[in-house]
Design a protein around this motif. Structure first.
Motif, PDB file in Angstrom:
ATOM      1  N   TYR A 181       0.873  -1.277  -0.078  1.00 31.13           N
ATOM      2  CA  TYR A 181       0.083  -0.020  -0.054  1.00 31.13           C
ATOM      3  C   TYR A 181       1.047   1.386   0.036  1.00 31.13           C
ATOM      4  O   TYR A 181       0.523   2.327  -0.546  1.00 31.13           O
ATOM      5  CB  TYR A 181      -0.851  -0.056   1.306  1.00 31.13           C
ATOM      6  CG  TYR A 181      -1.710   1.111   1.250  1.00 31.13           C
ATOM      7  CD1 TYR A 181      -2.908   1.199   0.439  1.00 31.13           C
ATOM      8  CD2 TYR A 181      -1.731   2.157   2.178  1.00 31.13           C
ATOM      9  CE1 TYR A 181      -3.796   2.308   0.510  1.00 31.13           C
ATOM     10  CE2 TYR A 181      -2.505   3.250   2.157  1.00 31.13           C
ATOM     11  CZ  TYR A 181      -3.683   3.176   1.190  1.00 31.13           C
ATOM     12  OH  TYR A 181      -4.609   4.471   1.395  1.00 31.13           O
ATOM     13  N   MET A 182       2.029   1.205   0.780  1.00 27.59           N
ATOM     14  CA  MET A 182       2.627   2.613   0.802  1.00 27.59           C
ATOM     15  C   MET A 182       3.950   2.322   0.191  1.00 27.59           C
ATOM     16  O   MET A 182       4.820   3.186   0.267  1.00 27.59           O
ATOM     17  CB  MET A 182       3.011   2.687   2.377  1.00 27.59           C
ATOM     18  CG  MET A 182       1.607   3.148   2.992  1.00 27.59           C
ATOM     19  SD  MET A 182       2.000   3.327   4.999  1.00 27.59           S
ATOM     20  CE  MET A 182       2.508   5.147   4.994  1.00 27.59           C
ATOM     21  N   ASN A 183       4.204   1.137  -0.348  1.00 24.25           N
ATOM     22  CA  ASN A 183       5.516   1.004  -1.048  1.00 24.25           C
ATOM     23  C   ASN A 183       6.771   1.109   0.058  1.00 24.25           C
ATOM     24  O   ASN A 183       7.830   1.677  -0.289  1.00 24.25           O
ATOM     25  CB  ASN A 183       5.818   1.700  -2.519  1.00 24.25           C
ATOM     26  CG  ASN A 183       6.631   1.127  -3.164  1.00 24.25           C
ATOM     27  OD1 ASN A 183       7.082  -0.011  -3.170  1.00 24.25           O
ATOM     28  ND2 ASN A 183       7.221   1.876  -4.119  1.00 24.25           N
ATOM     29  N   MET A 184       6.570   0.675   1.117  1.00 28.17           N
ATOM     30  CA  MET A 184       7.233   0.949   2.280  1.00 28.17           C
ATOM     31  C   MET A 184       8.561  -0.156   2.367  1.00 28.17           C
ATOM     32  O   MET A 184       8.191  -1.328   2.364  1.00 28.17           O
ATOM     33  CB  MET A 184       6.772   1.162   3.525  1.00 28.17           C
ATOM     34  CG  MET A 184       7.681   1.734   4.731  1.00 28.17           C
ATOM     35  SD  MET A 184       6.823   1.692   6.363  1.00 28.17           S
ATOM     36  CE  MET A 184       5.580   3.179   6.079  1.00 28.17           C
ATOM     37  N   ASP A 185       9.773   0.170   2.576  1.00 26.14           N
ATOM     38  CA  ASP A 185      10.814  -0.997   2.524  1.00 26.14           C
ATOM     39  C   ASP A 185      10.989  -1.400   3.948  1.00 26.14           C
ATOM     40  O   ASP A 185      10.355  -0.711   4.849  1.00 26.14           O
ATOM     41  CB  ASP A 185      11.970  -0.522   2.072  1.00 26.14           C
ATOM     42  CG  ASP A 185      12.736   0.489   2.897  1.00 26.14           C
ATOM     43  OD1 ASP A 185      13.664   0.344   3.471  1.00 26.14           O
ATOM     44  OD2 ASP A 185      12.484   1.610   2.766  1.00 26.14           O
ATOM     45  N   LEU A 186      11.357  -2.691   4.309  1.00 26.06           N
ATOM     46  CA  LEU A 186      11.652  -3.282   5.462  1.00 26.06           C
ATOM     47  C   LEU A 186      12.173  -2.394   6.604  1.00 26.06           C
ATOM     48  O   LEU A 186      11.919  -2.326   7.765  1.00 26.06           O
ATOM     49  CB  LEU A 186      12.023  -4.744   5.302  1.00 26.06           C
ATOM     50  CG  LEU A 186      12.049  -5.410   6.578  1.00 26.06           C
ATOM     51  CD1 LEU A 186      10.569  -5.691   7.079  1.00 26.06           C
ATOM     52  CD2 LEU A 186      12.532  -6.816   6.407  1.00 26.06           C
ATOM     53  N   HIS A 187      13.224  -1.786   6.044  1.00 28.30           N
ATOM     54  CA  HIS A 187      14.000  -1.262   6.929  1.00 28.30           C
ATOM     55  C   HIS A 187      13.395   0.144   7.535  1.00 28.30           C
ATOM     56  O   HIS A 187      13.424   0.201   8.675  1.00 28.30           O
ATOM     57  CB  HIS A 187      15.425  -0.557   5.980  1.00 28.30           C
ATOM     58  CG  HIS A 187      16.291   0.169   7.213  1.00 28.30           C
ATOM     59  ND1 HIS A 187      17.247  -0.551   7.890  1.00 28.30           N
ATOM     60  CD2 HIS A 187      16.587   1.575   7.246  1.00 28.30           C
ATOM     61  CE1 HIS A 187      17.954   0.705   8.425  1.00 28.30           C
ATOM     62  NE2 HIS A 187      17.461   1.464   7.974  1.00 28.30           N
ATOM     63  N   THR A 188      12.605   0.705   6.735  1.00 27.85           N
ATOM     64  CA  THR A 188      11.886   2.077   7.192  1.00 27.85           C
ATOM     65  C   THR A 188      10.755   1.609   8.114  1.00 27.85           C
ATOM     66  O   THR A 188      10.567   2.143   9.096  1.00 27.85           O
ATOM     67  CB  THR A 188      11.209   2.756   5.941  1.00 27.85           C
ATOM     68  OG1 THR A 188      12.212   2.841   4.947  1.00 27.85           O
ATOM     69  CG2 THR A 188      10.741   4.182   6.160  1.00 27.85           C
ATOM     70  N   TYR A 189      10.259   0.335   7.712  1.00 28.31           N
ATOM     71  CA  TYR A 189       9.037  -0.349   8.662  1.00 28.31           C
ATOM     72  C   TYR A 189       9.680  -0.445  10.091  1.00 28.31           C
ATOM     73  O   TYR A 189       9.072  -0.065  11.170  1.00 28.31           O
ATOM     74  CB  TYR A 189       8.513  -1.284   8.156  1.00 28.31           C
ATOM     75  CG  TYR A 189       7.323  -1.814   8.745  1.00 28.31           C
ATOM     76  CD1 TYR A 189       6.107  -1.441   8.929  1.00 28.31           C
ATOM     77  CD2 TYR A 189       7.260  -3.011   9.224  1.00 28.31           C
ATOM     78  CE1 TYR A 189       4.945  -1.920   9.443  1.00 28.31           C
ATOM     79  CE2 TYR A 189       6.160  -3.704  10.013  1.00 28.31           C
ATOM     80  CZ  TYR A 189       5.190  -3.405  10.177  1.00 28.31           C
ATOM     81  OH  TYR A 189       3.968  -3.560  10.786  1.00 28.31           O
ATOM     82  N   LYS A 190      10.638  -1.232   9.957  1.00 25.42           N
ATOM     83  CA  LYS A 190      11.403  -1.508  11.299  1.00 25.42           C
ATOM     84  C   LYS A 190      11.857  -0.330  12.003  1.00 25.42           C
ATOM     85  O   LYS A 190      11.716  -0.095  13.292  1.00 25.42           O
ATOM     86  CB  LYS A 190      12.732  -2.415  11.075  1.00 25.42           C
ATOM     87  CG  LYS A 190      12.478  -3.824  11.235  1.00 25.42           C
ATOM     88  CD  LYS A 190      13.661  -4.647  11.315  1.00 25.42           C
ATOM     89  CE  LYS A 190      14.710  -4.297  10.330  1.00 25.42           C
ATOM     90  NZ  LYS A 190      15.739  -5.217  10.150  1.00 25.42           N
TER      91      LYS A 190
END
Lengths: 262, 117
Positions: A181-190
């Motif tokens: 949905y937000m095209n967020m990468d794992l690093h940013t999410y973490k």
């Protein structure tokens, strides 16, 4: 007429107070036994191991699947709403508060209440009606140590560990939604989550899970113990026990929200 | 059944599960019932349940074991003698009493147990 009404109200009030007093007395006795090292005899430890297996391990496949499904969908909804209201900056703390402080312990307690609470209420009620509890008393086997304490401790351990697992799975599966949905990468999410999490959140998760686990087992046990001496009384006992349990779970939830808002 | 018998020793003498269950199994072996060790209540016959109850009573510290109305505990029981013989195989030093109503007096006449009214 008026006297009869007053008498009836008085009688009901006295009955309600004595029931609450009895329940509190039972709770305090269980807590005292929990703190006594002598309660942990080999038979009790065996029952405790089995109870943890039945309550926490047996439910795992269903639990993991539900945590995954709920995790991706609910976190998805939270993210969509946060985006709609321009709260992207707070997404991390919203997810953490929602998942760790509220949803995981409450949902886990509900699931354990439905699965193990009903089972334990029925088990104790059947044992009571079949006079099995009397046989144990005849052999001077402490019912609290042998029957109740392992179930209560297993409830606390199971709800706490499953709440933590639920939160972990939910947060991980939430990433799937943020990715698409937000095209967020794992690093940013973490990074978002790690920045948002506080010791307070973990303390709330632990305390709420312990309280939920305690009542999830204590109320069905108490209800089963109060079953009248007839097989027809068993469903009534389970019904009453479950209603009381759900009221207690909601009470704890509301109480924790009130304490957090102070 | 093993768990059922072992429970008394585990609680009152804090005996470990393995030791208590080994002791229970030893008693079951003496009367040729070791095969019911892992059975649940609904898998056992009346006689088997009776022997398990008796062994469980032997596990307690009480010096007397009182059996009440064995003819109603064990369905289709006609002769008490085989039961007494089996109980003797357990080699217990406890005092064993059978409590029954006068209606069943005939069942005990000329048997190896003493009748006390």
């Amino acid at each position: 007429m008026l006297i009869k009404l007053i008498e009836s109200v008085g009688e009901k009030t006295i009955h309600a107070f004595s029931s609450v007093y009895e329940a509190l007395r039972f709770t305090s006795i269980c807590l005292t036994h929990m703190l006594n090292p002598l309660s942990y005899n080999p038979a009790m430890r065996m029952v405790l191991t089995k109870q943890i297996y039945f309550t926490a391990v047996g439910i795992l496949p269903l639990f993991v699947m539900m945590a995954f499904l709920f995790g991706s969908v609910i976190i998805g909804v939270v993210i969509v709403l946060a985006t709609e209201y321009n709260l992207q900056e707070q997404i991390g703390s919203i997810i953490i508060t929602f998942v760790i402080d509220e949803f995981s312990p409450f949902f886990t307690a509900l699931l354990i209440a439905l699965r193990s609470g009903t089972a334990i209420n029925t088990e104790i009620a059947v044992m009571n009606v079949n006079k099995e509890l009397n046989t144990l008393r005849e052999y001077k086997i402490d019912l609290i140590d042998y029957l109740f304490l392992p179930r209560i401790i297993s409830g606390i351990i199971s709800v706490t560990s499953l709440s933590i697992l639920f939160a972990i799975i939910m947060l991980n599966s939430g990433y799937i939604f943020t990715l698409f949905y937000m095209n967020m990468d794992l690093h940013t999410y973490k990074y978002l989550l790690i920045n948002a999490i506080e010791v307070k959140d973990l303390a709330i998760l632990l305390l709420k899970s312990i309280a939920f686990g305690f009542v999830t087992m204590l109320i069905p046990i108490y209800s089963g113990l109060k079953t009248e001496n007839a097989y027809t009384a068993i469903p009534i006992s389970v019904l009453n026990g479950m209603v009381k349990l759900f009221v207690a779970l909601f009470f704890i939830e509301v109480l924790s929200l009130l304490i957090q808002s102070l | 059944m093993l768990e059922n018998i072992a429970l008394i020793k585990e609680v009152h003498e804090l005996l470990g599960r393995e030791k208590a269950e080994a002791l229970a199994n030893e008693y079951l072996q003496k009367i040729g019932l070791s095969h019911i060790g892992l059975y649940r209540l609904n898998q056992c016959s009346d006689v088997e349940i009776f022997y398990v109850m008796f062994i469980r009573a032997l596990m307690s510290k009480a010096t007397d074991v009182i059996i009440t109305t064995p003819f109603s505990l064990i369905s289709n029981l006609r002769d008490i003698e085989p039961i007494i013989a089996t109980l003797k195989l357990l080699g217990s030093e406890k005092n064993i009493f059978i409590l029954d109503s006068v209606i069943n007096e005939l069942h005990y006449k000329e048997k190896s147990c003493h009748i006390v009214k």
